[in-house]
Write a protein that holds these residues in place. Structure first.
Motif, PDB file in Angstrom:
ATOM      1  N   MET A  58       0.831  -1.196   0.000  1.00 49.43           N
ATOM      2  CA  MET A  58       0.000   0.000   0.000  1.00 49.43           C
ATOM      3  C   MET A  58       0.867   1.248   0.000  1.00 49.43           C
ATOM      4  SD  MET A  58      -1.518   0.229   3.889  1.00 49.43           S
ATOM      5  CE  MET A  58      -2.575   1.599   3.401  1.00 49.43           C
ATOM      6  N   ALA A  59       0.257   2.354  -0.393  1.00 53.43           N
ATOM      7  CA  ALA A  59       0.877   3.673  -0.344  1.00 53.43           C
ATOM      8  C   ALA A  59      -0.157   4.641   0.205  1.00 53.43           C
ATOM      9  CB  ALA A  59       1.347   4.113  -1.726  1.00 53.43           C
ATOM     10  N   VAL A  60       0.306   5.681   0.900  1.00 52.62           N
ATOM     11  CA  VAL A  60      -0.593   6.629   1.553  1.00 52.62           C
ATOM     12  C   VAL A  60      -0.171   8.050   1.216  1.00 52.62           C
ATOM     13  CG1 VAL A  60      -1.544   7.429   3.751  1.00 52.62           C
ATOM     14  CG2 VAL A  60      -0.959   5.016   3.465  1.00 52.62           C
ATOM     15  N   SER A  61      -1.137   8.891   0.877  1.00 54.05           N
ATOM     16  CA  SER A  61      -0.921  10.328   0.690  1.00 54.05           C
ATOM     17  C   SER A  61      -2.157  11.031   1.233  1.00 54.05           C
ATOM     18  CB  SER A  61      -0.702  10.663  -0.793  1.00 54.05           C
ATOM     19  OG  SER A  61      -1.849  10.291  -1.557  1.00 54.05           O
ATOM     20  N   GLY A  62      -2.208  12.362   1.098  1.00 54.47           N
ATOM     21  CA  GLY A  62      -3.416  13.035   1.528  1.00 54.47           C
ATOM     22  C   GLY A  62      -3.223  14.492   1.853  1.00 54.47           C
ATOM     23  N   SER A  63      -4.323  15.134   2.243  1.00 48.42           N
ATOM     24  CA  SER A  63      -4.305  16.555   2.598  1.00 48.42           C
ATOM     25  C   SER A  63      -3.938  16.760   4.057  1.00 48.42           C
ATOM     26  CB  SER A  63      -5.684  17.168   2.320  1.00 48.42           C
ATOM     27  OG  SER A  63      -6.686  16.512   3.077  1.00 48.42           O
ATOM     28  N   VAL A  64      -3.768  15.676   4.804  1.00 48.82           N
ATOM     29  CA  VAL A  64      -3.330  15.740   6.205  1.00 48.82           C
ATOM     30  C   VAL A  64      -1.942  15.122   6.304  1.00 48.82           C
ATOM     31  CG1 VAL A  64      -5.675  15.682   7.119  1.00 48.82           C
ATOM     32  CG2 VAL A  64      -4.455  13.536   6.724  1.00 48.82           C
ATOM     33  N   ASP A  65      -1.277  15.346   7.425  1.00 45.30           N
ATOM     34  CA  ASP A  65       0.057  14.792   7.640  1.00 45.30           C
ATOM     35  C   ASP A  65      -0.041  13.272   7.757  1.00 45.30           C
ATOM     36  OD1 ASP A  65       2.647  14.221   8.328  1.00 45.30           O
ATOM     37  OD2 ASP A  65       2.565  15.131  10.320  1.00 45.30           O
ATOM     38  N   VAL A  66       0.619  12.560   6.840  1.00 43.73           N
ATOM     39  CA  VAL A  66       0.558  11.093   6.838  1.00 43.73           C
ATOM     40  C   VAL A  66       1.908  10.474   7.194  1.00 43.73           C
ATOM     41  CG1 VAL A  66      -1.328  11.064   5.164  1.00 43.73           C
ATOM     42  CG2 VAL A  66       1.041  10.950   4.353  1.00 43.73           C
ATOM     43  N   SER A  67       2.829  11.274   7.689  1.00 43.26           N
ATOM     44  CA  SER A  67       4.182  10.782   7.945  1.00 43.26           C
ATOM     45  C   SER A  67       4.210   9.671   8.991  1.00 43.26           C
ATOM     46  CB  SER A  67       5.090  11.939   8.383  1.00 43.26           C
ATOM     47  OG  SER A  67       4.600  12.558   9.557  1.00 43.26           O
ATOM     48  N   ALA A  68       3.232   9.633   9.884  1.00 43.49           N
ATOM     49  CA  ALA A  68       3.217   8.617  10.940  1.00 43.49           C
ATOM     50  C   ALA A  68       2.385   7.399  10.569  1.00 43.49           C
ATOM     51  CB  ALA A  68       2.687   9.219  12.234  1.00 43.49           C
ATOM     52  N   VAL A  69       1.828   7.370   9.357  1.00 38.98           N
ATOM     53  CA  VAL A  69       0.959   6.257   8.960  1.00 38.98           C
ATOM     54  C   VAL A  69       1.817   5.103   8.435  1.00 38.98           C
ATOM     55  CG1 VAL A  69      -0.920   5.515   7.457  1.00 38.98           C
ATOM     56  CG2 VAL A  69      -0.910   7.839   8.396  1.00 38.98           C
TER      57      VAL A  69
END
Length: 310
Positions: A58-69
Motif C-alpha cells: 500500500m501507499a498513503v498520501s493526503g491533505s493531512v500529515d501522513v508521515s506517521a501512517v
C-alpha cells in the motif's frame, strides 16, 4: 476464490466520524470498557483504490500529515485485505492507494474508515461477494469503529462500540473541525480516564457497568435540531484528552465564544468538533478560527458509509 469480478481498479470512499455522545463504562478485568455512543458520519473522507497485485502492498498520501501512517501490516487497511483473503480463500494480492482527508490519530476514525474501504474494495475487486453481514463480522474483528465506517449515517454503538443499531436522523448537521498534527493515542486517553476516575472517585459518580445513550440525544437527532443536540453533546473521554492536551481547552473556549452552538472533543481527540446552527454560521466560525491560526475544516453529516465510487 480465484477469478476476480473486475480487472480494473476499484475505488471506495469512506467517511470519518464524530461521536456526538460517548459514555464510557467502568474498566473491566480485561482492560476494556463497555461503551454507549451515538456516531455520525461526516463529510471528511478517505479515498482508497484497490488493484490486483502479487502481494499485499500500500501507499498513503493526503491533505493531512501522513508521515506517521505505517504502510506495512501495522496498517488496518492492509490487515483488512489480508483478513478478507484468508476468510475467503482468495490466493492473489492487492495494492492499496489511500488518499487521506481524515486527521491521523485525531479521534475521527480515519484508520477504521480505511479498513472499511479496504474490505469493500477488495470484495468488489476479487469478486468474493461475501455480503454485508459477513463484511460487518470481519469489520468487528478489526476494531470497534470499523463496522460504523461500513454503515455510515447515524447509529448507536454499544458493547465496545461495534454492536450497531439504527438511529433516525433528519436533516443536516453542520460542523467545524479543528484538527491538530500532534495526535493522541486512544489507549493513552483511556488510561488517563481510568486514572482520573480513580483520583476523583469521591467527587464523581461511579461509571456504570452498562452505559446507555441519553434519550435526549436520540430525540435531537430525530428532530434534526442542532440547538437541541448542542445541549446534550457528551464525551466521557474529553476530560482525559484535556489532561493530556491542555491547549485544547483554549480551542474549545474560542469556538464556543465565537458562534458555535457547542464544542466537543471528537472521540479520543485531539480533533475538536464545533456544532454550528447552519452552513453559513459554520463558514463564519471557520473564518474566525482560521484567523486565530487554527486549522479549521468544514464538514456536515450524516453521510453514507463505505461505498464504491466512480
Amino acid at each position: 476464490m480465484s477469478i476476480a469480478s473486475t480487472s480494473t481498479p476499484v475505488r471506495v470512499r469512506a467517511p470519518g466520524k464524530i461521536n456526538v455522545f460517548l459514555e464510557v463504562g467502568c474498566r473491566e478485568d480485561d482492560g476494556y470498557h463497555q461503551l454507549a455512543t451515538a456516531f455520525q458520519a461526516v463529510s471528511l473522507y478517505e479515498d482508497l483504490t484497490a488493484e490486483h497485485a502479487v502481494g499485499f502492498t500500500m501507499a498513503v498520501s493526503g491533505s493531512v500529515d501522513v508521515s506517521a501512517v505505517p504502510v506495512d501490516d501495522r496498517n488496518l487497511a492492509l490487515r483488512a485485505a489480508r483478513l478478507l483473503a484468508a476468510e475467503t480463500g482468495y490466493r492473489g494480492g492487492v495494492h492499496l492507494e489511500v488518499v487521506k482527508q481524515v486527521p491521523v490519530a485525531g479521534g475521527m476514525g480515519g484508520g477504521s474508515a480505511d479498513a472499511a474501504a479496504a474490505l469493500v474494495a477488495c470484495d468488489a475487486l476479487w469478486g468474493t461477494d461475501v455480503g454485508s453481514q459477513e463484511l460487518h463480522r470481519l469489520a468487528a474483528r478489526l476494531g470497534a469503529d470499523v463496522p460504523f465506517a461500513l454503515r455510515g449515517g447515524t447509529a448507536i454503538g454499544t458493547g465496545r462500540g461495534d454492536e450497531l443499531s439504527a438511529a433516525l436522523a433528519r436533516g443536516r448537521f453542520d460542523w467545524v473541525l479543528v484538527v491538530n498534527e500532534d495526535g493522541l493515542s486512544t489507549p493513552e486517553v483511556y488510561g488517563a480516564l481510568d486514572r482520573h476516575r480513580e483520583r476523583h472517585h469521591l467527587d464523581i459518580a461511579p461509571a456504570r457497568k452498562t452505559p446507555a445513550v441519553d434519550a435526549a440525544v436520540l430525540q435531537a437527532l430525530r428532530a434534526g435540531d442542532a440547538a437541541m443536540l448542542a445541549e446534550v453533546l457528551r464525551n466521557d473521554l474529553q476530560a482525559a484528552a484535556l489532561s493530556l492536551r491542555p491547549d485544547l481547552a483554549a480551542t474549545l473556549e474560542l469556538g464556543e465564544s465565537s458562534g458555535a452552538l457547542a464544542g466537543i472533543v471528537s472521540g479520543s481527540g485531539p480533533t475538536v468538533a464545533f456544532l454550528a446552527e447552519s452552513p453559513e454560521a459554520a463558514a463564519e466560525l471557520q473564518a474566525v478560527l482560521d484567523a486565530a491560526g487554527l486549522d479549521a475544516l468544514l464538514a456536515h453529516g450524516p453521510v453514507p458509509g463505505a461505498r464504491v465510487i466512480g
